[in-house]
Design a protein around this motif. Structure first.
Motif, PDB file in Angstrom:
ATOM      1  N   THR A  36     -10.063 -28.398 -44.089  1.00  0.00           N
ATOM      2  CA  THR A  36     -10.784 -29.555 -43.546  1.00  0.00           C
ATOM      3  C   THR A  36     -10.598 -30.765 -44.453  1.00  0.00           C
ATOM      4  N   VAL A  37     -10.278 -31.911 -43.854  1.00  0.00           N
ATOM      5  CA  VAL A  37     -10.148 -33.151 -44.618  1.00  0.00           C
ATOM      6  C   VAL A  37     -11.205 -34.134 -44.120  1.00  0.00           C
ATOM      7  N   LEU A  38     -11.815 -34.831 -45.054  1.00  0.00           N
ATOM      8  CA  LEU A  38     -12.819 -35.836 -44.732  1.00  0.00           C
ATOM      9  C   LEU A  38     -12.145 -37.201 -44.591  1.00  0.00           C
ATOM     10  N   VAL A  39     -12.439 -37.890 -43.493  1.00  0.00           N
ATOM     11  CA  VAL A  39     -11.933 -39.248 -43.276  1.00  0.00           C
ATOM     12  C   VAL A  39     -13.126 -40.183 -43.161  1.00  0.00           C
ATOM     13  N   CYS A  40     -13.243 -41.109 -44.103  1.00  0.00           N
ATOM     14  CA  CYS A  40     -14.354 -42.067 -44.114  1.00  0.00           C
ATOM     15  C   CYS A  40     -14.043 -43.244 -43.200  1.00  0.00           C
ATOM     16  N   SER A  41     -15.065 -43.786 -42.555  1.00  0.00           N
ATOM     17  CA  SER A  41     -14.863 -44.984 -41.735  1.00  0.00           C
ATOM     18  C   SER A  41     -14.310 -46.105 -42.612  1.00  0.00           C
ATOM     19  N   SER A  42     -13.420 -46.874 -42.030  1.00  0.00           N
ATOM     20  CA  SER A  42     -12.637 -47.843 -42.794  1.00  0.00           C
ATOM     21  C   SER A  42     -13.487 -48.986 -43.355  1.00  0.00           C
ATOM     22  N   VAL A  43     -13.133 -49.401 -44.556  1.00  0.00           N
ATOM     23  CA  VAL A  43     -13.689 -50.622 -45.142  1.00  0.00           C
ATOM     24  C   VAL A  43     -12.591 -51.663 -45.343  1.00  0.00           C
ATOM     25  N   SER A  44     -11.401 -51.362 -44.846  1.00  0.00           N
ATOM     26  CA  SER A  44     -10.247 -52.231 -45.047  1.00  0.00           C
ATOM     27  C   SER A  44     -10.401 -53.552 -44.292  1.00  0.00           C
ATOM     28  N   PRO A  45      -9.988 -54.665 -44.901  1.00  0.00           N
ATOM     29  CA  PRO A  45      -9.999 -55.949 -44.186  1.00  0.00           C
ATOM     30  C   PRO A  45      -9.015 -55.963 -43.021  1.00  0.00           C
ATOM     31  N   LEU A  46      -8.097 -54.989 -42.962  1.00  0.00           N
ATOM     32  CA  LEU A  46      -7.144 -54.897 -41.858  1.00  0.00           C
ATOM     33  C   LEU A  46      -7.749 -54.215 -40.641  1.00  0.00           C
ATOM     34  N   ALA A  47      -8.889 -53.537 -40.823  1.00  0.00           N
ATOM     35  CA  ALA A  47      -9.497 -52.772 -39.732  1.00  0.00           C
ATOM     36  C   ALA A  47      -9.926 -53.692 -38.595  1.00  0.00           C
ATOM     37  N   ILE A  48      -9.693 -53.214 -37.363  1.00  0.00           N
ATOM     38  CA  ILE A  48      -9.998 -53.971 -36.155  1.00  0.00           C
ATOM     39  C   ILE A  48     -11.245 -53.371 -35.506  1.00  0.00           C
ATOM     40  N   ASP A  49     -12.105 -54.221 -34.999  1.00  0.00           N
ATOM     41  CA  ASP A  49     -13.328 -53.759 -34.335  1.00  0.00           C
ATOM     42  C   ASP A  49     -12.993 -53.334 -32.907  1.00  0.00           C
ATOM     43  N   ASP A  50     -12.439 -52.122 -32.792  1.00  0.00           N
ATOM     44  CA  ASP A  50     -11.956 -51.633 -31.499  1.00  0.00           C
ATOM     45  C   ASP A  50     -12.131 -50.123 -31.464  1.00  0.00           C
ATOM     46  N   ASP A  51     -13.204 -49.660 -30.825  1.00  0.00           N
ATOM     47  CA  ASP A  51     -13.498 -48.221 -30.793  1.00  0.00           C
ATOM     48  C   ASP A  51     -12.409 -47.430 -30.086  1.00  0.00           C
ATOM     49  N   ALA A  52     -11.827 -47.988 -29.035  1.00  0.00           N
ATOM     50  CA  ALA A  52     -10.772 -47.283 -28.301  1.00  0.00           C
ATOM     51  C   ALA A  52      -9.557 -47.056 -29.192  1.00  0.00           C
ATOM     52  N   LEU A  53      -9.209 -48.074 -29.984  1.00  0.00           N
ATOM     53  CA  LEU A  53      -8.081 -47.938 -30.910  1.00  0.00           C
ATOM     54  C   LEU A  53      -8.413 -46.931 -32.000  1.00  0.00           C
ATOM     55  N   ALA A  54      -9.638 -46.972 -32.513  1.00  0.00           N
ATOM     56  CA  ALA A  54     -10.054 -46.004 -33.532  1.00  0.00           C
ATOM     57  C   ALA A  54      -9.946 -44.587 -32.992  1.00  0.00           C
ATOM     58  N   ALA A  55     -10.422 -44.367 -31.777  1.00  0.00           N
ATOM     59  CA  ALA A  55     -10.362 -43.040 -31.166  1.00  0.00           C
ATOM     60  C   ALA A  55      -8.918 -42.594 -30.971  1.00  0.00           C
ATOM     61  N   GLU A  56      -8.078 -43.505 -30.499  1.00  0.00           N
ATOM     62  CA  GLU A  56      -6.665 -43.181 -30.264  1.00  0.00           C
ATOM     63  C   GLU A  56      -5.971 -42.781 -31.568  1.00  0.00           C
ATOM     64  N   GLN A  57      -6.198 -43.544 -32.624  1.00  0.00           N
ATOM     65  CA  GLN A  57      -5.512 -43.259 -33.885  1.00  0.00           C
ATOM     66  C   GLN A  57      -6.080 -42.013 -34.565  1.00  0.00           C
ATOM     67  N   LEU A  58      -7.382 -41.793 -34.470  1.00  0.00           N
ATOM     68  CA  LEU A  58      -7.958 -40.572 -35.037  1.00  0.00           C
ATOM     69  C   LEU A  58      -7.472 -39.337 -34.282  1.00  0.00           C
ATOM     70  N   SER A  59      -7.284 -39.472 -32.968  1.00  0.00           N
ATOM     71  CA  SER A  59      -6.739 -38.369 -32.187  1.00  0.00           C
ATOM     72  C   SER A  59      -5.309 -38.052 -32.622  1.00  0.00           C
ATOM     73  N   GLU A  60      -4.535 -39.089 -32.863  1.00  0.00           N
ATOM     74  CA  GLU A  60      -3.155 -38.890 -33.323  1.00  0.00           C
ATOM     75  C   GLU A  60      -3.144 -38.247 -34.712  1.00  0.00           C
ATOM     76  N   LEU A  61      -4.030 -38.688 -35.579  1.00  0.00           N
ATOM     77  CA  LEU A  61      -4.157 -38.082 -36.907  1.00  0.00           C
ATOM     78  C   LEU A  61      -4.544 -36.605 -36.789  1.00  0.00           C
ATOM     79  N   ALA A  62      -5.486 -36.304 -35.903  1.00  0.00           N
ATOM     80  CA  ALA A  62      -5.924 -34.918 -35.718  1.00  0.00           C
ATOM     81  C   ALA A  62      -4.795 -34.050 -35.174  1.00  0.00           C
ATOM     82  N   GLY A  63      -3.958 -34.631 -34.304  1.00  0.00           N
ATOM     83  CA  GLY A  63      -2.816 -33.892 -33.788  1.00  0.00           C
ATOM     84  C   GLY A  63      -1.861 -33.494 -34.899  1.00  0.00           C
ATOM     85  N   LEU A  64      -1.603 -34.424 -35.825  1.00  0.00           N
ATOM     86  CA  LEU A  64      -0.758 -34.116 -36.982  1.00  0.00           C
ATOM     87  C   LEU A  64      -1.426 -33.076 -37.865  1.00  0.00           C
TER      88      LEU A  64
END
Length: 210
Positions: A36-64
């Motif tokens: 199990t790996v822990l992924v913290c919600s982003s604090v990066s200034p590059l982060a976009i306020d877009d839940d759909a994008l967050a879900a899409e990218q986390l799903s892709e990460l989980a697939g890997l």
């Protein structure tokens, strides 16, 4: 070992770099037998306020991650740039809908923001991948500094950690109770007595929770 940070809801080129970083970590985790790996919600200034994008990218990460036998536990940091509450993190996980993606709950991040932990009971227990526990004195200060320097063991501060644990257990959660305590005094103390103190706090917590 540190959790993975600043992963989700970022421009595509940045996310590709994040996946490359993740692959190296997952390869090491497989060799170590860590699942199990822990992924913290982003604090990066590059982060976009877009839940759909967050879900899409986390799903892709989980697939890997799944390719390496790893699960991803997404946790809302109390000072996250766009995701700072446990219920928000859970909505993103639920939207992603990937079997290797769940959430991590941390009593400090939840209670320091004054969030109502009763909503935890709406999360299926099998989607709570990890539970981190810490208490803290009730202080009026920057939440990041509060978290890094003043956490203490359950029962030693002003949070209702036992109440939160009750809500978690009602979901059917059967995973570990992990202590995550950052404290300047403990950093300077001997490990042995600190471990005894930590164990004692868990025994008291068990009695209080019932």
């Amino acid at each position: 070992y540190q959790p993975m940070r600043d992963i989700e809801a970022v421009p595509r080129d940045e996310f590709v770099r994040n996946l490359r970083r993740a692959r190296h970590k997952f390869e090491l985790m497989r060799r170590l037998g860590a699942d199990t790996v822990l992924v913290c919600s982003s604090v990066s200034p590059l982060a976009i306020d877009d839940d759909a994008l967050a879900a899409e990218q986390l799903s892709e990460l989980a697939g890997l991650a799944q390719e390496f036998g790893v699960r991803v536990a997404y946790e809302a940091l109390a000072w996250g740039r766009h995701v700072s509450t446990y219920d928000h993190a859970w909505r993103i996980v639920e939207t992603a809908g990937h079997p290797a993606l769940g959430t991590c709950l941390d009593s400090f991040h939840i209670l320091s923001r004054g969030s109502d932990p009763k909503g935890i009971e709406d999360i299926p227990g099998e989607k709570i991948f990890f539970l981190q526990l810490a208490d803290a004195p009730l202080l009026a200060m920057d939440v990041l500094q509060w978290s890094r320097h003043y956490r203490c063991f359950p029962g030693q501060g002003g949070f209702d950690v036992a109440g939160l644990v009750r809500h978690v257990l009602r979901t059917g959660y059967t995973g570990p109770l992990s202590l995550e305590v950052f404290n300047d005094v403990l950093r300077q103390a001997e490990a042995g007595p600190t471990a005894v103190d930590a164990h004692r706090s868990l025994l008291v917590l068990q009695e209080t929770v019932g």
